[in-house]
Design an enzyme around this catalytic site. Structure first.
Site, PDB file in Angstrom:
ATOM      1  N   ASN A   1      -8.519   1.368   9.825  1.00  0.00           N
ATOM      2  CA  ASN A   1      -8.032   0.846  10.896  1.00  0.00           C
ATOM      3  C   ASN A   1      -8.494   1.480  12.296  1.00  0.00           C
ATOM      4  O   ASN A   1      -9.040   1.139  13.174  1.00  0.00           O
ATOM      5  CB  ASN A   1      -6.405   1.424  10.743  1.00  0.00           C
ATOM      6  CG  ASN A   1      -5.564   0.966  11.787  1.00  0.00           C
ATOM      7  OD1 ASN A   1      -4.452   1.251  11.930  1.00  0.00           O
ATOM      8  ND2 ASN A   1      -5.915   0.291  12.989  1.00  0.00           N
ATOM      9  N   THR A   2      -8.487   3.201  12.165  1.00  0.00           N
ATOM     10  CA  THR A   2      -8.976   3.752  13.301  1.00  0.00           C
ATOM     11  C   THR A   2     -10.343   3.431  13.618  1.00  0.00           C
ATOM     12  O   THR A   2     -10.795   3.454  14.921  1.00  0.00           O
ATOM     13  CB  THR A   2      -8.895   5.190  13.122  1.00  0.00           C
ATOM     14  OG1 THR A   2      -7.532   5.454  12.839  1.00  0.00           O
ATOM     15  CG2 THR A   2      -8.981   6.046  14.234  1.00  0.00           C
TER      16      THR A   2
ATOM     17  N   LYS B   1       0.838  -0.930  -0.031  1.00  0.00           N
ATOM     18  CA  LYS B   1       0.250   0.035   0.088  1.00  0.00           C
ATOM     19  C   LYS B   1       1.006   1.080   0.223  1.00  0.00           C
ATOM     20  O   LYS B   1       1.634   1.376   1.004  1.00  0.00           O
ATOM     21  CB  LYS B   1      -1.006  -0.150   1.183  1.00  0.00           C
ATOM     22  CG  LYS B   1      -1.806   1.172   1.305  1.00  0.00           C
ATOM     23  CD  LYS B   1      -2.469   1.323   2.555  1.00  0.00           C
ATOM     24  CE  LYS B   1      -3.007   2.902   2.885  1.00  0.00           C
ATOM     25  NZ  LYS B   1      -3.633   3.133   4.107  1.00  0.00           N
TER      26      LYS B   1
ATOM     27  N   GLY C   1      -8.439   8.838   9.738  1.00  0.00           N
ATOM     28  CA  GLY C   1      -8.646   9.046  11.308  1.00  0.00           C
ATOM     29  C   GLY C   1      -9.881   9.727  11.506  1.00  0.00           C
ATOM     30  O   GLY C   1     -10.152   9.976  12.935  1.00  0.00           O
TER      31      GLY C   1
ATOM     32  N   ALA D   1      -9.527   5.301   4.382  1.00  0.00           N
ATOM     33  CA  ALA D   1      -9.437   6.434   5.249  1.00  0.00           C
ATOM     34  C   ALA D   1     -11.000   7.234   5.514  1.00  0.00           C
ATOM     35  O   ALA D   1     -11.288   7.410   4.520  1.00  0.00           O
ATOM     36  CB  ALA D   1      -8.353   7.462   4.945  1.00  0.00           C
ATOM     37  N   GLY D   2     -11.087   7.366   6.651  1.00  0.00           N
ATOM     38  CA  GLY D   2     -12.580   8.341   7.028  1.00  0.00           C
ATOM     39  C   GLY D   2     -13.594   7.586   7.307  1.00  0.00           C
ATOM     40  O   GLY D   2     -14.618   7.987   7.904  1.00  0.00           O
TER      41      GLY D   2
END
Length: 255
Positions: free
Chosen positions: A206-207, A97, A158, A184-185
């Site tokens: 992830n987050t 990635k 995040g 992301a997001g």
């Protein structure tokens, strides 16, 4: 019916990819990865000890997962290229990635440097998944140089804001033929379902999982949301209408 997720030469059953950062403990991470149903787990090359003979987070990741090294924390094309090559040597994989960041506050990608790094790594034989903004033109350029997928952000890394511009994501889906993986997001299960209902081929997060009050339960929720969103997309939703349509037929009513 099998609905396999293909990225370059790789094939997976799950369309959810999961990160390994920000968990309170390695045990919570292991349980969350299992609950997510993911086949692919991403690791930040610059933030983990790649030597498995010592104390390394990699020792807590089941070998059944396909590792996706990422170049998080790189701000130049050269740094990202070196990091990807280090990951290939240490982890024996061509999967990467690719992140080349352009701003420390927003963590938005530097698309000029990203394109430069992607071109080099594709020529080096990597299976490149570039993290980019939701720009259809950049997505096409990344496809044209041989990237195996594109990974447009839904919102800043995040942030948990969900998909801020679904229209650009739809245009990207219409513009390119390689898989589109939202990265992301994503903050909660409904965000994941929306992305999949748009027709995205996968999601990396992830987050949204690691930062939840209960990461293991959230991982399961994301797993179900990705599956439900994909199934809804394949099923074909009804068209939106301004006025009501009777659920029961109006013909053949008994007077």
């Amino acid at each position: 019916m099998a609905d396999k997720f293909r990225v370059g030469k790789y094939e997976f059953s799950s369309r959810l990819m999961v990160g390994t950062g920000k968990y309170p403990t390695n045990e919570v991470m292991k349980a969350a990865l299992e609950a997510s149903g993911a086949d692919v787990v991403t690791v930040a090359v610059r933030r983990v000890n790649l030597d498995k003979t010592g104390e390394s987070m990699l020792n807590h990741i089941d070998p059944k997962y396909t590792l996706l090294p990422n170049t998080a924390g790189c701000y130049t094309a050269g740094d990202a290229i070196r990091t990807a090559r280090l990951a290939r040597e240490a982890l024996d994989t061509d999967f990467v990635k690719l992140e080349v960041l352009g701003d420390e506050r927003t963590l938005f990608p530097d698309n000029e440097a990203l394109l430069e790094a992607a071109r080099v790594l594709v020529k080096d034989g990597f299976t490149v998944l570039p993290y980019t903004n939701d720009d259809p033109v950049m997505a096409r350029k990344l496809e044209d140089i041989g990237c195996a997928a594109v990974m447009p952000l839904a919102a800043p890394i995040g942030s948990g804001l969900g998909i801020r511009n679904p229209y650009n994501i739809r245009i990207i889906l219409e513009t390119i033929k390689v898989p589109v993986i939202v990265d992301a997001g994503v903050g909660t299960a409904s965000d994941a379902a929306v992305a999949m209902e748009l027709g995205c081929h996968g999601i990396l997060m992830n987050t949204g999982i690691a930062g939840a009050k209960d990461p293991v339960s959230m991982a399961r929720a994301m797993n179900l949301a990705v599956e439900a969103g994909r199934l809804a997309y394949l099923s074909g939703r009804i068209p939106k209408k301004l006025y009501a349509t009777a659920s029961s037929p109006l013909s053949g009513l008994i007077e």
